[in-house]
Scaffold this motif. Structure first.
Motif, PDB file in Angstrom:
ATOM      1  N   TYR A 136       0.740  -1.198   0.129  1.00  0.00           N
ATOM      2  CA  TYR A 136       0.082  -0.038   0.000  1.00  0.00           C
ATOM      3  C   TYR A 136       0.923   1.298  -0.047  1.00  0.00           C
ATOM      4  CZ  TYR A 136      -4.717  -2.111   0.740  1.00  0.00           C
ATOM      5  OH  TYR A 136      -5.807  -2.664   0.811  1.00  0.00           O
ATOM      6  N   LYS A 137       1.844   1.257   0.720  1.00  0.00           N
ATOM      7  CA  LYS A 137       2.844   2.502   0.782  1.00  0.00           C
ATOM      8  C   LYS A 137       3.581   2.731  -0.310  1.00  0.00           C
ATOM      9  CE  LYS A 137       3.729   2.229   5.654  1.00  0.00           C
ATOM     10  NZ  LYS A 137       4.722   2.107   6.933  1.00  0.00           N
ATOM     11  N   LEU A 138       3.993   1.551  -1.129  1.00  0.00           N
ATOM     12  CA  LEU A 138       4.847   1.558  -2.303  1.00  0.00           C
ATOM     13  C   LEU A 138       3.720   2.329  -3.441  1.00  0.00           C
ATOM     14  CD1 LEU A 138       6.778  -1.583  -2.319  1.00  0.00           C
ATOM     15  CD2 LEU A 138       7.569   0.635  -2.102  1.00  0.00           C
ATOM     16  N   ALA A 139       2.480   1.766  -3.419  1.00  0.00           N
ATOM     17  CA  ALA A 139       1.622   2.234  -4.266  1.00  0.00           C
ATOM     18  C   ALA A 139       1.265   3.685  -4.078  1.00  0.00           C
ATOM     19  CB  ALA A 139       0.280   1.429  -4.320  1.00  0.00           C
ATOM     20  N   LEU A 140       1.129   4.209  -2.916  1.00  0.00           N
ATOM     21  CA  LEU A 140       0.709   5.412  -2.319  1.00  0.00           C
ATOM     22  C   LEU A 140       1.850   6.542  -2.750  1.00  0.00           C
ATOM     23  CD1 LEU A 140      -1.896   6.920  -1.335  1.00  0.00           C
ATOM     24  CD2 LEU A 140      -0.748   6.729   1.117  1.00  0.00           C
ATOM     25  N   ARG A 141       3.124   6.208  -2.452  1.00  0.00           N
ATOM     26  CA  ARG A 141       4.206   6.900  -2.760  1.00  0.00           C
ATOM     27  C   ARG A 141       3.949   7.233  -4.557  1.00  0.00           C
ATOM     28  NH1 ARG A 141       9.014   8.863  -1.825  1.00  0.00           N
ATOM     29  NH2 ARG A 141      11.019   8.632  -2.956  1.00  0.00           N
ATOM     30  N   ARG A 142       3.957   6.427  -5.266  1.00  0.00           N
ATOM     31  CA  ARG A 142       3.972   6.672  -6.726  1.00  0.00           C
ATOM     32  C   ARG A 142       2.483   7.739  -7.087  1.00  0.00           C
ATOM     33  NH1 ARG A 142       7.088   2.746  -5.528  1.00  0.00           N
ATOM     34  NH2 ARG A 142       8.393   2.101  -6.879  1.00  0.00           N
ATOM     35  N   TYR A 143       1.481   7.084  -6.608  1.00  0.00           N
ATOM     36  CA  TYR A 143       0.442   8.144  -6.823  1.00  0.00           C
ATOM     37  C   TYR A 143       0.460   9.427  -6.290  1.00  0.00           C
ATOM     38  CZ  TYR A 143      -2.270   3.984  -8.238  1.00  0.00           C
ATOM     39  OH  TYR A 143      -2.768   2.897  -8.708  1.00  0.00           O
ATOM     40  N   GLN A 144       1.233   9.740  -5.267  1.00  0.00           N
ATOM     41  CA  GLN A 144       1.356  11.096  -4.658  1.00  0.00           C
ATOM     42  C   GLN A 144       2.253  12.151  -5.522  1.00  0.00           C
ATOM     43  OE1 GLN A 144       2.876  10.282  -0.640  1.00  0.00           O
ATOM     44  NE2 GLN A 144       0.585  10.120   0.356  1.00  0.00           N
ATOM     45  N   LEU A 145       2.959  11.374  -6.398  1.00  0.00           N
ATOM     46  CA  LEU A 145       3.980  12.150  -7.136  1.00  0.00           C
ATOM     47  C   LEU A 145       3.174  13.113  -8.270  1.00  0.00           C
ATOM     48  CD1 LEU A 145       6.486   9.553  -8.237  1.00  0.00           C
ATOM     49  CD2 LEU A 145       6.936  11.559  -6.605  1.00  0.00           C
ATOM     50  N   PHE A 146       1.786  12.720  -8.465  1.00  0.00           N
ATOM     51  CA  PHE A 146       0.707  13.385  -9.446  1.00  0.00           C
ATOM     52  C   PHE A 146      -0.007  14.600  -8.637  1.00  0.00           C
ATOM     53  CE2 PHE A 146       1.454   9.220 -11.084  1.00  0.00           C
ATOM     54  CZ  PHE A 146       1.658   9.549 -12.343  1.00  0.00           C
ATOM     55  N   ASP A 147      -0.057  15.888  -9.353  1.00  0.00           N
ATOM     56  CA  ASP A 147      -0.869  16.825  -8.684  1.00  0.00           C
ATOM     57  C   ASP A 147      -2.194  16.661  -8.960  1.00  0.00           C
ATOM     58  OD1 ASP A 147       1.808  18.235  -8.373  1.00  0.00           O
ATOM     59  OD2 ASP A 147       1.813  19.310 -10.404  1.00  0.00           O
ATOM     60  N   ASP A 148      -2.977  17.346  -8.372  1.00  0.00           N
ATOM     61  CA  ASP A 148      -4.485  17.087  -8.346  1.00  0.00           C
ATOM     62  C   ASP A 148      -4.992  17.625  -9.892  1.00  0.00           C
ATOM     63  OD1 ASP A 148      -4.610  16.402  -5.721  1.00  0.00           O
ATOM     64  OD2 ASP A 148      -4.543  18.617  -4.886  1.00  0.00           O
ATOM     65  N   PRO A 149      -5.806  16.777 -10.203  1.00  0.00           N
ATOM     66  CA  PRO A 149      -6.544  15.767  -9.546  1.00  0.00           C
ATOM     67  C   PRO A 149      -5.631  14.550  -9.783  1.00  0.00           C
ATOM     68  CG  PRO A 149      -7.408  16.079 -11.667  1.00  0.00           C
ATOM     69  CD  PRO A 149      -6.723  17.183 -11.443  1.00  0.00           C
ATOM     70  N   LYS A 150      -5.698  13.746  -8.514  1.00  0.00           N
ATOM     71  CA  LYS A 150      -4.748  12.485  -8.616  1.00  0.00           C
ATOM     72  C   LYS A 150      -5.392  11.595  -9.217  1.00  0.00           C
ATOM     73  CE  LYS A 150      -2.272  13.956  -4.461  1.00  0.00           C
ATOM     74  NZ  LYS A 150      -1.124  14.207  -5.158  1.00  0.00           N
ATOM     75  N   PRO A 151      -4.738  10.282  -9.666  1.00  0.00           N
ATOM     76  CA  PRO A 151      -5.519   9.232 -10.267  1.00  0.00           C
ATOM     77  C   PRO A 151      -6.407   8.524  -9.141  1.00  0.00           C
ATOM     78  CG  PRO A 151      -3.114   8.920 -10.783  1.00  0.00           C
ATOM     79  CD  PRO A 151      -3.256  10.182  -9.622  1.00  0.00           C
ATOM     80  N   ALA A 152      -7.571   8.010  -9.885  1.00  0.00           N
ATOM     81  CA  ALA A 152      -8.522   7.255  -9.055  1.00  0.00           C
ATOM     82  C   ALA A 152      -8.126   6.333  -8.050  1.00  0.00           C
ATOM     83  CB  ALA A 152      -9.780   6.801  -9.882  1.00  0.00           C
ATOM     84  N   GLU A 153      -7.082   5.500  -8.285  1.00  0.00           N
ATOM     85  CA  GLU A 153      -6.452   4.711  -7.525  1.00  0.00           C
ATOM     86  C   GLU A 153      -5.900   5.208  -6.281  1.00  0.00           C
ATOM     87  OE1 GLU A 153      -5.550   4.768 -10.436  1.00  0.00           O
ATOM     88  OE2 GLU A 153      -6.324   3.014 -11.587  1.00  0.00           O
ATOM     89  N   TRP A 154      -5.725   6.533  -6.222  1.00  0.00           N
ATOM     90  CA  TRP A 154      -4.762   6.961  -5.005  1.00  0.00           C
ATOM     91  C   TRP A 154      -5.787   6.937  -3.663  1.00  0.00           C
ATOM     92  CZ3 TRP A 154      -6.453  11.584  -2.352  1.00  0.00           C
ATOM     93  CH2 TRP A 154      -5.565  11.861  -1.376  1.00  0.00           C
ATOM     94  N   LYS A 155      -6.925   7.189  -3.955  1.00  0.00           N
ATOM     95  CA  LYS A 155      -7.914   7.100  -2.753  1.00  0.00           C
ATOM     96  C   LYS A 155      -8.020   5.664  -2.167  1.00  0.00           C
ATOM     97  CE  LYS A 155     -12.433   8.407  -1.154  1.00  0.00           C
ATOM     98  NZ  LYS A 155     -12.823   7.207  -0.399  1.00  0.00           N
ATOM     99  N   THR A 156      -8.081   4.767  -3.224  1.00  0.00           N
ATOM    100  CA  THR A 156      -8.127   3.320  -2.692  1.00  0.00           C
ATOM    101  C   THR A 156      -6.741   2.865  -1.995  1.00  0.00           C
ATOM    102  OG1 THR A 156      -9.389   2.897  -4.671  1.00  0.00           O
ATOM    103  CG2 THR A 156      -8.386   0.919  -3.887  1.00  0.00           C
TER     104      THR A 156
END
Length: 428
Positions: free
Chosen positions: A396-416
């Motif tokens: 979960y942390k590895l996935a979240l670290r990659r999603y946090q590199l994007f500015d808003d709006p973030k990818p839909a999987e970021w909330k998951t």
């Protein structure tokens, strides 16, 4: 002056520069905006000097500015036909056709010069008449009458013979004492002999002076210390596909590391200059591994053909001691180049947790979805296999670290990924 685009989307278009000049860079507030790889935010400026001549000034850009393939060090003059290279953009300088050339016929003609006077020699010599005075007038000399033929002497043997004349400086002086010629010759010989002796003494001294290091080559005072160049590493990845530009640069010099990421279309920008120097043990490890691959003997490979809308390249430059190698390749790369790139990723990027930053958007999203899938599967099985809970939290942390590199709006999987990490940590 006009500027013509030689490549890119504006190929063939020209721009008339105002007397104030123009700034060039990637930002939108530049007069000449170049949103492409290799161009700094404020890259260079075209301006005029106090004499009205055009020149270009580099504003401390990362990749530098070229004029006719010559790097600009500070500022460089511009002329009609000069080609400016900024990143991947080529610009040609052209004269403005606003002011017509002046009419040669209307130009003022120089006034006719006065007829030149015959040149007078600095001195006059009169070998046959030493008693005549030297003329001082600057005008033309009067014509000298031809001397009348001398009457034959009645008895040449009885005629008095005048003493011979010898030149002295610029004038002639009658010799009164025949012995003076011998005295002067003796004095000249003595002076010449003294000069020869002095030259011989100086030559002997120089010979002995220069031969001293050869007599004691092992002396510690003349031993030269071997100079070793510090380790330098430059790693660059760049890809261009239509308007999408991705550029990652890592520089390591004098033990300090600098990282830059630029991906404008996806609003990803990152820069960091590490304050702490890279440990010497890590640099020695890099040297050893790179030497073992044979990269330092690798020659520059021919870059494969690419188009302007879809191209990518990678570049690695390494130098240390007396070794240096700089190779830039496209997709068609050698196995040696690939091994060195893997060493850089595993030794530096993974050590400083920069592996995610060095990837483009598509690769980051692919890795993030993979980590999220593994985390979800591990979390579903914790009732039967409780040991999978730490595995779920890590992914979960590895996935979240990659999603946090994007500015808003973030990818839909970021909330998951965020909600899944919260549930897993609460469960723990």
């Amino acid at each position: 002056m006009k500027i013509m685009y030689l490549n890119g989307a504006l190929t063939g278009q020209t721009m008339e520069l105002s007397p104030a000049g123009a700034t060039i860079g990637r930002e939108s507030d530049n007069i000449i905006q170049l949103p492409m790889g290799g161009v700094s935010r404020y890259h260079a400026k075209i301006e005029r000097d106090a004499a009205g001549n055009w020149l270009i000034r580099d504003l401390g850009s990362t990749n530098g500015t070229l004029v006719d393939d010559v790097p600009v060090n500070g500022a460089a003059p511009l002329a009609a036909g000069s080609v400016i290279t900024i990143g991947d953009q080529l610009l040609r300088c052209m004269d403005s056709d606003a002011s017509p050339a002046a009419n040669p016929a209307s130009a003022p003609q120089p006034a006719p010069s006065a007829p030149s006077q015959p040149q007078q020699p600095a001195f006059f010599f009169r070998p046959q008449n030493t008693t005549s005075s030297v003329p001082t007038s600057t005008g033309p000399l009067p014509e000298q009458p031809k001397p009348a033929p001398a009457a034959p002497a009645a008895n040449p043997a009885s005629a008095p013979v005048p003493p011979p004349e010898v030149p002295h400086g610029l004038f002639k002086k009658k010799q009164d004492k025949p012995r003076s010629s011998g005295s002067k010759k003796f004095l000249s010989n003595v002076i010449f002999a003294l000069i020869i002796i002095l030259i011989a003494i100086v030559g002997l001294w120089l010979f002995l002076k220069l031969s001293e290091p050869q007599q004691a080559p092992s002396s510690p005072s003349v031993t030269k210390k071997k100079v070793e160049n510090p380790f330098i590493l430059y790693y660059e990845k760049e890809s261009v596909s239509g308007p999408a530009v991705f550029r990652f640069v890592l520089q390591l010099e004098n033990g300090l590391m600098e990282v830059t990421l630029d991906e404008p279309q996806n609003k990803r920008r990152y820069y960091e200059l590490f304050k702490d120097p890279v440990p010497d043990t890590l640099i020695d490890k890099l040297k050893q591994q790179i030497l073992e691959t044979g990269f330092m003997e690798l020659q520059q490979e021919k870059i494969a053909g690419t188009s302007q809308d879809n191209r990518q390249h990678r570049r690695i430059m390494v130098g240390f001691d007396n070794k240096f190698c700089d190779v830039k390749v496209t997709n068609d790369v050698s196995e040696t180049f690939n091994r060195v790139e893997t060493i850089i990723n595993e030794t530096l990027l993974d050590e400083y947790d920069l592996g995610v930053i060095s990837q483009n958007v598509d690769r980051i999203l692919e890795d993030a979805r993979t980590f999220l899938f593994v985390a979800e599967e591990a979390y579903r099985s914790i009732d039967t296999t409780p040991s999978n809970l730490p595995k779920a939290i890590t992914n979960y942390k590895l996935a979240l670290r990659r999603y946090q590199l994007f500015d808003d709006p973030k990818p839909a999987e970021w909330k998951t990924a965020r909600d899944g990490l919260a549930r897993a940590e609460a469960k723990l």
